[in-house]
Design an enzyme around this catalytic site. Structure first.
Site, PDB file in Angstrom:
ATOM      1  N   GLU A 145       2.380   7.388  -6.031  1.00 38.68           N
ATOM      2  CA  GLU A 145       3.230   8.228  -6.876  1.00 38.68           C
ATOM      3  C   GLU A 145       3.148   9.720  -6.549  1.00 38.68           C
ATOM      4  OE1 GLU A 145       4.323   6.415 -10.959  1.00 38.68           O
ATOM      5  OE2 GLU A 145       2.135   6.640 -10.923  1.00 38.68           O
TER       6      GLU A 145
ATOM      7  N   HIS B  29      -1.847   8.636 -17.935  1.00 45.17           N
ATOM      8  CA  HIS B  29      -1.492   7.468 -18.741  1.00 45.17           C
ATOM      9  C   HIS B  29      -2.104   7.582 -20.140  1.00 45.17           C
ATOM     10  CE1 HIS B  29      -1.496   5.287 -14.581  1.00 45.17           C
ATOM     11  NE2 HIS B  29      -0.432   6.050 -14.730  1.00 45.17           N
TER      12      HIS B  29
ATOM     13  N   HIS C 131       4.693   4.291 -19.573  1.00 42.96           N
ATOM     14  CA  HIS C 131       3.898   4.704 -18.419  1.00 42.96           C
ATOM     15  C   HIS C 131       2.901   5.806 -18.775  1.00 42.96           C
ATOM     16  CE1 HIS C 131       4.101   5.653 -13.795  1.00 42.96           C
ATOM     17  NE2 HIS C 131       2.866   5.715 -14.267  1.00 42.96           N
TER      18      HIS C 131
END
Length: 270
Positions: free
Chosen positions: A84, A105, A185
């Site tokens: 990511e 997160h 997420h």
């Protein structure tokens, strides 16, 4: 870091590693999530840790340089990077004044990306949230054949996330929002430096917990008198509070560094 990349000042490398450790100590990051920083003299390069848990980042050799243009490693042999990293590259590309990015997160924030309840600014330490926090819904962006695992795996998905930090798709070169919630997420946080980015991530997490407590408390209330509306911070209160946390961010940073130095878990060889 690879010799083929631009050298990083020793103090910035140490600060970056401390930032990773602070975020873990305050439960903003666990084994997942990441911090990045734009190179101070070569703004087309940014730095992240290699693909290890943030608490275990410990030395300059753990840091990898990437190109802002496409998130490719400056040293092509450095292949052990976060999938990511496009979150970071696309934000750095869109907003030249952003110098640090955190992706987390944080469990206290996630409900505000899936419940339909908007995250609001509850106290002065989170004034940087303003009076609205956008939600990025990756499900609207998938193409045929995409892995639907919620990860921001390419520049297309990263660009859409970066767009959420602006109030519109104008050519504004400054972020209008400090935080974007990512449905199912977590969240992504931006700031002009590592210290302020860490502060924003920690206090966004606390703000979400406070708001949840407020909503649960009101739901449990059984009094006969009707309750007044919840009074979140207004525009002026949020804006002035954001200025306060900007100029005072060095105070908690010094405390947080001392905490991780005394914790016994973290190693910083930079």
């Amino acid at each position: 870091m690879s010799a083929t990349g631009a050298s990083l000042p020793d103090d910035l490398g140490r600060k970056f590693i401390s930032g990773c450790h602070i975020l873990h100590y305050h439960r903003v990051l666990d084994a997942y999530g990441h911090l990045s920083v734009r190179h101070p003299t070569q703004p087309d390069i940014f730095i992240m840790a290699r693909q290890i848990a943030p608490a275990l980042v410990s030395a300059p050799e753990d840091l990898v340089q990437y190109r802002v243009s496409d998130a490719s490693p400056v040293d092509p042999s450095m292949t052990d990077g976060y999938v990511e990293r496009y979150i970071h590259s696309e934000i750095f590309k869109k907003f030249p004044d952003v110098y640090a990015v955190i992706h987390s997160h944080a469990e206290s924030v996630i409900p505000y990306g899936i419940s339909g309840v908007p995250l609001q600014t509850c106290f002065h330490m989170a004034g940087f949230l303003g009076t609205s926090t956008p939600v990025y819904d990756i499900s609207t962006l998938y193409s045929a054949g995409d892995k639907q695992d919620m990860l921001v795996r390419d520049t297309r998905l990263g660009e859409a996330l970066a767009d959420c930090f602006a109030n519109s798709k104008s050519e504004s070169r400054s972020a209008d929002h400090a935080v974007v919630i990512m449905r199912g997420h977590g969240m992504t946080v931006v700031a002009p430096n590592i210290e302020e980015c860490v502060l924003r991530a920690i206090y966004t997490q606390q703000n979400a917990s406070i708001q949840t407590t407020v909503l649960v408390t009101r739901s449990a209330y059984r009094g006969s008198a009707p309750l007044p509306e919840v009074r979140f911070l207004n525009d002026a209160e949020a804006a002035d509070s954001a200025v306060m946390t900007h100029w005072s961010s060095g105070r908690p940073w010094k405390l947080w560094v001392r905490e991780i130095e005394q914790a016994g878990l973290y190693i910083n060889k930079a």
